[in-house]
Motif scaffolding. Structure first.
Motif, mmCIF file in Angstrom:
data_model
loop_
_atom_site.group_PDB
_atom_site.id
_atom_site.type_symbol
_atom_site.label_atom_id
_atom_site.label_comp_id
_atom_site.label_asym_id
_atom_site.label_seq_id
_atom_site.Cartn_x
_atom_site.Cartn_y
_atom_site.Cartn_z
ATOM 1 N N PRO A 60 0.839 -1.206 0.000
ATOM 2 C CA PRO A 60 0.000 0.000 0.000
ATOM 3 C C PRO A 60 0.873 1.255 0.000
ATOM 4 O O PRO A 60 1.777 1.384 0.811
ATOM 5 C CB PRO A 60 -0.805 -0.092 1.289
ATOM 6 N N MET A 61 0.600 2.148 -0.939
ATOM 7 C CA MET A 61 1.409 3.352 -1.081
ATOM 8 C C MET A 61 0.681 4.571 -0.528
ATOM 9 O O MET A 61 -0.523 4.714 -0.700
ATOM 10 C CB MET A 61 1.785 3.563 -2.548
ATOM 11 N N PHE A 62 1.442 5.437 0.104
ATOM 12 C CA PHE A 62 0.940 6.692 0.650
ATOM 13 C C PHE A 62 0.559 7.630 -0.487
ATOM 14 O O PHE A 62 1.338 7.842 -1.410
ATOM 15 C CB PHE A 62 2.028 7.320 1.524
ATOM 16 N N ASP A 63 -0.638 8.164 -0.438
ATOM 17 C CA ASP A 63 -1.102 9.145 -1.424
ATOM 18 C C ASP A 63 -1.267 10.469 -0.691
ATOM 19 O O ASP A 63 -2.223 10.661 0.055
ATOM 20 C CB ASP A 63 -2.424 8.689 -2.036
ATOM 21 N N GLU A 64 -0.320 11.379 -0.894
ATOM 22 C CA GLU A 64 -0.296 12.652 -0.166
ATOM 23 C C GLU A 64 -1.592 13.437 -0.345
ATOM 24 O O GLU A 64 -2.106 14.021 0.591
ATOM 25 C CB GLU A 64 0.892 13.486 -0.627
ATOM 26 N N THR A 65 -2.158 13.435 -1.524
ATOM 27 C CA THR A 65 -3.365 14.220 -1.761
ATOM 28 C C THR A 65 -4.565 13.635 -1.022
ATOM 29 O O THR A 65 -5.441 14.362 -0.574
ATOM 30 C CB THR A 65 -3.689 14.291 -3.268
ATOM 31 N N ALA A 66 -4.599 12.327 -0.857
ATOM 32 C CA ALA A 66 -5.741 11.687 -0.188
ATOM 33 C C ALA A 66 -5.699 11.883 1.316
ATOM 34 O O ALA A 66 -6.730 11.833 1.978
ATOM 35 C CB ALA A 66 -5.774 10.196 -0.498
ATOM 36 N N THR A 67 -4.510 12.131 1.897
ATOM 37 C CA THR A 67 -4.403 12.243 3.348
ATOM 38 C C THR A 67 -4.082 13.656 3.811
ATOM 39 O O THR A 67 -3.906 13.882 4.998
ATOM 40 C CB THR A 67 -3.321 11.278 3.883
ATOM 41 N N ARG A 68 -4.002 14.603 2.900
ATOM 42 C CA ARG A 68 -3.669 15.981 3.267
ATOM 43 C C ARG A 68 -4.692 16.511 4.280
ATOM 44 O O ARG A 68 -5.885 16.316 4.127
ATOM 45 C CB ARG A 68 -3.658 16.872 2.026
ATOM 46 N N GLY A 69 -4.176 17.137 5.327
ATOM 47 C CA GLY A 69 -5.040 17.730 6.339
ATOM 48 C C GLY A 69 -5.415 16.771 7.453
ATOM 49 O O GLY A 69 -5.973 17.176 8.455
ATOM 50 N N LYS A 70 -5.090 15.505 7.328
ATOM 51 C CA LYS A 70 -5.369 14.552 8.402
ATOM 52 C C LYS A 70 -4.166 14.486 9.328
ATOM 53 O O LYS A 70 -3.082 14.940 8.999
ATOM 54 C CB LYS A 70 -5.668 13.165 7.815
ATOM 55 N N ASP A 71 -4.354 13.860 10.496
ATOM 56 C CA ASP A 71 -3.241 13.772 11.443
ATOM 57 C C ASP A 71 -2.148 12.872 10.887
ATOM 58 O O ASP A 71 -2.359 12.055 10.010
ATOM 59 C CB ASP A 71 -3.726 13.271 12.806
ATOM 60 N N SER A 72 -0.938 13.029 11.424
ATOM 61 C CA SER A 72 0.223 12.313 10.889
ATOM 62 C C SER A 72 0.117 10.812 11.068
ATOM 63 O O SER A 72 0.754 10.052 10.356
ATOM 64 C CB SER A 72 1.510 12.823 11.546
ATOM 65 N N GLY A 73 -0.707 10.342 12.000
ATOM 66 C CA GLY A 73 -0.881 8.912 12.196
ATOM 67 C C GLY A 73 -1.641 8.249 11.073
ATOM 68 O O GLY A 73 -1.688 7.036 10.973
ATOM 69 N N SER A 74 -2.243 9.049 10.191
ATOM 70 C CA SER A 74 -3.042 8.484 9.107
ATOM 71 C C SER A 74 -2.190 7.815 8.038
ATOM 72 O O SER A 74 -2.712 7.139 7.174
ATOM 73 C CB SER A 74 -3.918 9.576 8.478
ATOM 74 N N ASN A 75 -0.870 8.011 8.079
ATOM 75 C CA ASN A 75 0.014 7.392 7.091
ATOM 76 C C ASN A 75 0.375 5.968 7.462
ATOM 77 O O ASN A 75 1.063 5.294 6.703
ATOM 78 C CB ASN A 75 1.293 8.217 6.932
ATOM 79 N N SER A 76 -0.057 5.512 8.606
ATOM 80 C CA SER A 76 0.254 4.168 9.054
ATOM 81 C C SER A 76 -0.286 3.140 8.065
ATOM 82 O O SER A 76 -1.413 3.222 7.610
ATOM 83 C CB SER A 76 -0.364 3.941 10.441
#
Length: 96
Positions: A60-76
């Motif tokens: 699973p790859m991190f999509d910066e645009t999909a998680t922008r504005g969420k807390d940093s733990g959302s990249n887990s």
């Protein structure tokens, strides 16, 4: 020369023996339910530029645009990487 610089570790990926910090290439044979956990381990331990080879299942790859504005733990569970090869069941990622 390549053969002298390669090592194959068979065992528990979560043990201290499987520390990925010094590796510049990692080949994984994971199963789909473990891929987010594998992505976390690679994100924590592999440096930028490390190549990750994954057979069959996508990391699973991190999509910066999909998680922008969420807390940093959302990249887990996601890997910040570029997909550099995708053919049939083999994928190669380059860690950002």
């Amino acid at each position: 020369h390549v053969r002298k610089n390669c090592k194959f570790i068979l065992g528990n990926m979560w043990s201290s023996r499987a520390d990925l910090r010094l590796e510049n290439a990692v080949m994984i044979f994971g199963v789909k339910p473990l891929m987010p956990k594998i992505a976390d381990k690679i994100s924590r331990e592999c440096s930028s530029g490390t190549h990750v080879f994954s057979y069959r299942f996508r990391v699973p790859m991190f999509d910066e645009t999909a998680t922008r504005g969420k807390d940093s733990g959302s990249n887990s569970g996601f890997l910040a990487a570029d997909l550099v090869y995708d053919h049939e069941e083999m994928r190669v990622y380059r860690v950002q």
